[in-house]
Design an enzyme around this catalytic site. Structure first.
Site, PDB file in Angstrom:
ATOM      1  N   ARG A 108       0.824  -1.209   0.000  1.00 33.72           N
ATOM      2  CA  ARG A 108       0.000   0.000   0.000  1.00 33.72           C
ATOM      3  C   ARG A 108       0.862   1.265   0.000  1.00 33.72           C
ATOM      4  O   ARG A 108       0.475   2.277  -0.590  1.00 33.72           O
ATOM      5  CB  ARG A 108      -0.951  -0.015   1.204  1.00 33.72           C
ATOM      6  CG  ARG A 108      -2.098  -0.999   1.020  1.00 33.72           C
ATOM      7  CD  ARG A 108      -3.004  -1.046   2.226  1.00 33.72           C
ATOM      8  NE  ARG A 108      -4.152  -1.912   1.990  1.00 33.72           N
ATOM      9  CZ  ARG A 108      -5.009  -2.272   2.913  1.00 33.72           C
ATOM     10  NH1 ARG A 108      -4.863  -1.849   4.156  1.00 33.72           N
ATOM     11  NH2 ARG A 108      -6.018  -3.068   2.629  1.00 33.72           N
ATOM     12  N   GLY A 134     -13.713  -4.169   1.221  1.00 33.91           N
ATOM     13  CA  GLY A 134     -15.070  -3.759   1.561  1.00 33.91           C
ATOM     14  C   GLY A 134     -15.680  -2.852   0.515  1.00 33.91           C
ATOM     15  O   GLY A 134     -16.860  -2.976   0.171  1.00 33.91           O
ATOM     16  N   LYS A 136     -20.329 -18.387   2.554  1.00 34.11           N
ATOM     17  CA  LYS A 136     -21.734 -18.203   2.907  1.00 34.11           C
ATOM     18  C   LYS A 136     -22.504 -17.352   1.907  1.00 34.11           C
ATOM     19  O   LYS A 136     -22.023 -16.325   1.454  1.00 34.11           O
ATOM     20  CB  LYS A 136     -21.840 -17.547   4.290  1.00 34.11           C
ATOM     21  CG  LYS A 136     -21.336 -18.427   5.431  1.00 34.11           C
ATOM     22  CD  LYS A 136     -21.568 -17.743   6.767  1.00 34.11           C
ATOM     23  CE  LYS A 136     -21.149 -18.642   7.924  1.00 34.11           C
ATOM     24  NZ  LYS A 136     -21.405 -17.995   9.237  1.00 34.11           N
ATOM     25  N   GLY A 143      -9.744 -10.410  -0.745  1.00 34.16           N
ATOM     26  CA  GLY A 143      -8.481 -10.965  -0.258  1.00 34.16           C
ATOM     27  C   GLY A 143      -8.137 -12.335  -0.797  1.00 34.16           C
ATOM     28  O   GLY A 143      -7.015 -12.567  -1.272  1.00 34.16           O
TER      29      GLY A 143
END
Length: 397
Positions: A41, A374, A198, A351
């Site tokens: 980053r 996110g 999920k 990720g």
């Protein structure tokens, strides 16, 4: 997507002598001793910083690091390790300034790193007074932290409201361009791969994509739930039985549009979840009660690879099997290789997806790799990210 690009301001000579405030994402992992263990980053943020310096600006940069308590600074919250690493990479001194909200002394050609912005009281709640103080520090605000684009905080949204000029840095601009190309104006067929353990965590994404894509490939535990919804046995595999109606609704929504959710016709199973478990390839209809489905089978992988090869645009979020185990990586490897070989524009994020891309060495063959987990997921859900919203508003006014 309309927004002001920092690169354009630099090219037009509008940055020389100006005070530039860059919101970067320097939230790097550290070990217990505070040493940076991975600096991607930081490296990714340097082009924007260098662009500002080359244009003759007085440059201020800030970022969050970790999860500090507002108003309660601790040594472990400090960006000092980041300042050292940034200085090494840029081969120049990088001053670290704390208590910067009320004023920063910085001259053209200077580079100052402003201490962890999440320590400031009111940061997370986007306090207007704090945002106005930040905006008063600069002539130009540059948002270059896509990983925070889904958060409306003082250093990401509020400052963009009140700064004289608000624009997108090269990292954020690239994300905005790629997302627009993949979802707003895609070349068809548009294929999305959504995988994970999920359905519940990605249900809104699946529903949003069901109205946009031509093919919706599901994998991992999500695929097990869809198989169950199609009347197939899944043994003792991970699935969410309470969401079968939701899965069927996604399948039906796709059918109405003449699109499909390809259901695996063969799978790779094992009796236990372990790296040394014996793998068995079998037809999806032949899964036994004590089987765990840990990957799609070669027949399914080949079919999906063929579909990907003829796609116009591919969106990839999640491996389709337990690719960390050699016996159960075949499906994910086939998907990765097909994306790499396809002429489609591809955008990938998340990720586990990035780990798979690295494992199979296809970094240079994916059209765009999104680094904001996110934020990337919220885009797939069909949400308008706060950063995109405010930068679009400022470009119009």
């Amino acid at each position: 997507m309309k927004f002001i690009r920092f690169s354009d301001l630099c090219a037009q000579g509008q940055v020389t002598g100006r005070r530039v405030f860059i919101r970067a994402d320097l939230n790097v992992p550290q070990d217990d001793a505070g040493n940076i263990t991975e600096d991607t980053r930081i490296r990714a943020s340097i082009p924007c910083i260098q662009m500002a310096l080359d244009a003759g600006a007085a440059v201020m940069v800030t970022s969050h690091l970790g999860r500090p308590t507002e108003g309660a600074f601790k040594p472990g919250d400090s960006l000092a390790p980041v300042a050292r690493r940034l200085g090494e990479l840029m081969q120049r001194e990088v001053l670290l300034k704390s208590g910067w909200v009320d004023g920063v002394a910085v001259q053209p050609g200077d580079l100052v790193l402003l201490e962890n912005c999440r320590v400031n009281k009111g940061e997370k709640k986007n306090d207007e007074a704090l945002a106005r103080k930040m905006a008063a520090l600069c002539d130009i605000f540059v948002h270059d932290a896509f990983g925070t684009a889904h958060r409306a905080e003082a250093s990401t949204y509020g400052i963009a409201q009140f700064a004289k000029v608000a624009c997108a840095g090269p990292l954020l601009a690239a994300e905005m361009d790629a997302i627009s190309k993949a979802l707003a104006n895609p070349k068809r067929p548009l294929v999305a791969i959504v995988a994970g353990s999920k359905v519940s965590t990605k249900l809104t994404i699946l529903k949003a994509l069901a109205g946009k894509v031509d093919q919706l490939i599901v994998g991992g535990g999500i695929a097990n739930t869809f198989m169950l919804a199609n009347g197939l046995p899944i043994g003792k595999s991970l699935a969410e039985r309470e969401l079968l109606d939701e899965a069927r609704a996604v399948i039906d929504a796709m059918k109405v549009r003449g699109a499909e959710v390809p259901i695996p016709t063969d799978v790779v199973t094992a009796k236990t979840f372990s790296a040394d478990a014996t793998a068995s390839v079998k037809a999806a209809a032949d899964v036994q009660e004590d089987d765990l489905i840990l990957d799609i089978g070669p027949q399914t992988a080949e079919k999906l690879a063929t579909q990907l090869m003829s796609a116009g645009t591919i969106v990839w979020n999640g491996p389709v099997g337990v690719f960390e185990f050699a016996a159960f990586e075949g499906g994910t490897r086939a998907i990765a290789q097909a994306i790499a070989a396809s002429s489609a524009f591809s955008i990938a994020g998340g990720g586990d997806t990035l780990a798979a891309i690295a494992k199979y060495g296809i970094e240079n063959d994916v059209g765009y790799i999104s680094t904001g987990g996110g934020a990337f997921l919220e885009v797939l859900e069909g949400k308008t990210l706060p950063a995109f919203e405010i930068l679009q508003q400022r470009s119009e006014g």
